[in-house]
Design an enzyme around this catalytic site. Structure first.
Site, PDB file in Angstrom:
ATOM      1  N   HIS A  76      18.680  17.195 -24.418  1.00 48.82           N
ATOM      2  CA  HIS A  76      19.064  17.276 -23.009  1.00 48.82           C
ATOM      3  C   HIS A  76      19.754  18.596 -22.725  1.00 48.82           C
ATOM      4  O   HIS A  76      20.271  19.255 -23.618  1.00 48.82           O
ATOM      5  CB  HIS A  76      19.982  16.111 -22.622  1.00 48.82           C
ATOM      6  CG  HIS A  76      21.200  15.993 -23.497  1.00 48.82           C
ATOM      7  ND1 HIS A  76      21.167  15.390 -24.729  1.00 48.82           N
ATOM      8  CD2 HIS A  76      22.484  16.380 -23.313  1.00 48.82           C
ATOM      9  CE1 HIS A  76      22.377  15.420 -25.272  1.00 48.82           C
ATOM     10  NE2 HIS A  76      23.193  16.024 -24.436  1.00 48.82           N
ATOM     11  N   CYS A 214      31.399  14.989 -24.605  1.00 43.94           N
ATOM     12  CA  CYS A 214      30.540  15.880 -25.387  1.00 43.94           C
ATOM     13  C   CYS A 214      30.381  17.187 -24.622  1.00 43.94           C
ATOM     14  O   CYS A 214      30.730  17.255 -23.438  1.00 43.94           O
ATOM     15  CB  CYS A 214      29.178  15.245 -25.671  1.00 43.94           C
ATOM     16  SG  CYS A 214      28.114  15.040 -24.216  1.00 43.94           S
TER      17      CYS A 214
END
Length: 699
Positions: A76, A214
């Site tokens: 991603h 993250c």
């Protein structure tokens, strides 16, 4: 799905049948799979440039693997090339390794978001990521027989139909950025109205709080949250999660934190507002551990809550938990602390150094002596001898010098900040200032910053009455930490550190011949080893911290570091656009065009897309070129008085001809090395797919 996007606005749907590949062979590496999915998104009008999308996705892969247990991978990214938030999906046969601990993946979602993606899109993409921790959803993806069925399954995740008013409220809450619903149990996490919707638990109810985050904030943040919540359901313990991701974050209610038995930090980036968890037993790890081992982390947190000797979060920073609690090791933590100091120091270096160089350009190198007097005694209407150029040169030099003077204090201050958070800044800056005052320089800043941070951290752990706790971070800790580190630096450490610094300076000044060349080789290898990473930054920090326009040895070191740092992007540009373009993918050839400018501007990171896709052949080749350049710079006594800028500060180079020769030699060596490595040491079939004219060596 409707003809509007999943966020409710006009535009394409987030996923559609043409973005889906079922039971297909997309290659043998994750790079192959990402390229194929990116090509589908581009062909469907979801991205303007497949190469840009691939580069962004591979850059994210370089940070940490996106493979997850159970045969799942979720590469991603956010990228300017993406025109609308989209999902590409592939069910692979054969499976491909994405770095998951239990083996290769057969289910791959490429999650692509525009660089400025709106909150609604980010919430929808994170909803999909959270659904991937549900076994039933994963099983449905494997059993689906058509792309339309995949679209329907994803649509049900992104737009779940409300079953009743309570469920509708829960759905609204989830879309506000909370951890996704895991049934059972129902998750407890923050959201747009977390303060109103998440009541404090009863005093007798045992619960854990957690923070997940993250670097990209799209997927792992929310998957980790749901994994911890689900683990709590299995253990009969409520888990309240604050997701600090791209779809927004609302802090946990203070009463929820106050009643928590322990806290879990599952993050790859800094925790925002960590001092809210002061005194709580803590378990810390990277975000992926919460996805892979949520039950184990929860068990560790519960054990910590019953252990009076367990590591805790204090008012300044998270204490370092032991390795059994899943925290990072001492070496890793020390590296993070030092890199924090270096990263905050670099803006002072760039601004101050470039202004000094511009001052030299306008006023000449002799401006360094009288600059202060010229600035104080003259003005734009009362110009000194030499006219406007001399006056402006003195102004620029003086501004740059003042900015540069913060280099060591900023290094020390932010090292202390990384250890002890905000209360460490004042003692850290003071330690750096003392290091400069006593002549301990860069080494003194490192040592002083570490001492300041540790002292501030441990003063913050002292138990004090409740009425005094409010004064600790703003008065007590800075006061006593500054006193302790200042006294240590003046009375005990100042002279030894100054002697070490002086000895190092004398040694550098005495280097000549083979010794200087060897130092150039070492610096060149370091600059090209990780392309902007810790080793690269260590070499760069060493050069800029010692930079002194009156010291030729430090100027040679600066020249070697900058020239070697320019080699990787220039070499990859030469190899991919001139020497052997057919050995590189279309995306890499496009990157090569941009790398010409990046390398010329001394931005080593321009070679990262090449290194991320093929590290074993690219990185050693770049190191070879960097070593050649570093050695030649030292051999030819080239100097550089500006710490950054590449070709834009060539006026600050002493021996510009030899600088260019050294740079060209290293660039050619690196380019030939990477071409040779790709030509004679092929990875396998995927190399031949880069261009139809390439025939594998085995043929």
């Amino acid at each position: 799905m409707s003809d509007t996007n999943a966020a409710g606005g006009s535009g394409p749907e987030i996923i559609s049948p043409e973005l889906i590949s079922l039971d297909t062979d997309l290659g043998t590496t994750k790079e192959d799979v990402i390229r194929s999915l990116a090509a589908r998104l581009t062909a469907a009008g979801r991205a303007s440039d497949a190469a840009g999308l691939v580069d962004a996705a591979l850059a994210r892969e370089a940070q940490s693997a996106t493979g997850l247990p159970g045969g799942i991978a979720i590469p991603h990214c956010r990228a300017e090339a993406v025109s609308s938030a989209s999902l590409g999906f592939a069910r692979l046969d054969p499976k491909v390794d994405f770095g998951a601990p239990d083996g290769p993946a057969d289910l791959v979602f490429l999650i692509a978001a525009p660089e400025g993606a709106g909150a609604e899109h980010m919430k929808l993409l994170s909803s999909l990521a959270r659904a991937l921790v549900r076994p039933a959803f994963v099983t449905s993806l494997r059993e689906a027989s058509t792309p339309d069925e995949i679209v329907r399954l994803v649509d049900e995740v992104l737009n779940p139909p409300p079953k009743d008013p309570a469920a509708k409220d829960s759905s609204a809450k989830d879309s506000a950025g909370t951890a996704a619903a895991v049934t059972p149990p129902e998750p407890v996490s923050t959201g747009k109205h977390a303060t109103d919707e998440t009541p404090a638990p009863a005093p007798a109810e045992r619960h854990i709080v957690a923070v997940t985050a993250c670097p990209t904030g799209i997927a792992h943040t929310y998957m980790a949250a749901d994994s911890l919540v689900a683990a709590g359901g299995r253990a009969g313990v409520k888990v309240h999660v604050e997701t600090q991701g791209s779809s927004g974050s609302t802090p946990l209610d203070p009463s929820v934190i106050a009643g928590a038995a322990a806290v879990i930090f599952a993050t790859d980036v800094g925790v925002k507002g960590r001092d809210r968890f002061a005194g709580k037993p803590v378990v810390a790890s990277g975000v992926k551990r919460a996805i892979n081992e949520p039950d184990k982390m929860l068990a560790e947190a519960l054990r910590a809550s019953e252990n009076p000797a367990a590591a805790t979060v204090d008012g300044t920073a998270a204490a370092a938990a032991d390795s059994d609690a899943g925290s990072v090791g001492f070496g890793t933590h020390l590296r993070q602390v030092l890199l924090t100091g270096v990263s905050y120091m670099i803006p002072f270096v760039a601004a101050g150094g470039l202004l000094i160089a511009l001052g030299f350009l306008l006023g000449g190198y002799e401006i360094s002596g009288p600059a202060k007097d010229i600035v104080l005694d003259n003005s734009i209407t009362n110009l000194p001898d030499g006219g406007l150029a001399t006056y402006l040169g003195a102004v620029l030099f003086q501004i740059g010098s003042l900015a540069f003077s913060f280099l060591v204090p900023a290094l020390a201050g932010y090292i202390a900040f990384a250890i002890a958070d905000r209360p460490g800044i004042a003692p850290g800056f003071t330690a750096g200032a003392v290091a400069v005052f006593v002549g301990a320089g860069f080494i003194g800043g490192l040592v002083g910053g570490l001492i300041a941070g540790v002292v501030a951290l441990y003063i913050g752990r002292i138990a004090v009455p409740q009425w005094l706790r409010g004064l600790m971070p703003v008065v007590i800790i800075p006061l006593f930490a500054t006193l302790v580190v200042g006294a240590l630096m003046f009375i005990v450490l100042g002279r030894p550190l100054a002697a070490i610094t002086s000895g190092l300076t004398d040694w550098l000044n005495g280097l000549s011949g083979s010794s200087a060349i060897f130092l150039g080789i070492i610096l060149g290898l370091m600059m090209c080893f990780d392309l902007g990473g810790p080793v690269n930054k260590a070499a760069y920090a060493f050069a800029v911290a010692g930079l002194n326009v009156n010291d030729p040895a430090t100027l040679r070191i600066m020249a070697a570091v900058m020239a070697a740092g320019m080699v990787p992007p220039l070499a990859m540009a030469l190899a991919s656009t001139v020497l052997r373009p057919k050995l590189f993918s279309e995306a890499e050839r496009e990157n090569g065009k941009a790398a010409w400018l990046l390398g010329s501007a001394f931005i080593s990171e321009g070679a990262i897309p090449f290194a991320a896709a093929d590290p074993l052949r690219v990185i050693p080749s770049m190191m070879a070129g960097g070593a050649v350049t570093g050695a030649l710079i030292m051999a030819f006594d080239v100097t550089l008085s500006a710490p950054h800028g590449g070709i834009f500060v060539f006026f600050a180079v002493g021996g510009i001809g030899w600088f260019l020769v050294s740079l060209a030699a290293g660039t050619v060596v690196a380019a030939l090395a990477v071409v040779g490595a790709k030509e004679f040491f092929r990875k396998g079939p995927s190399d031949a797919e880069l261009d139809p004219e390439i025939v594998p060596a085995a043929a």
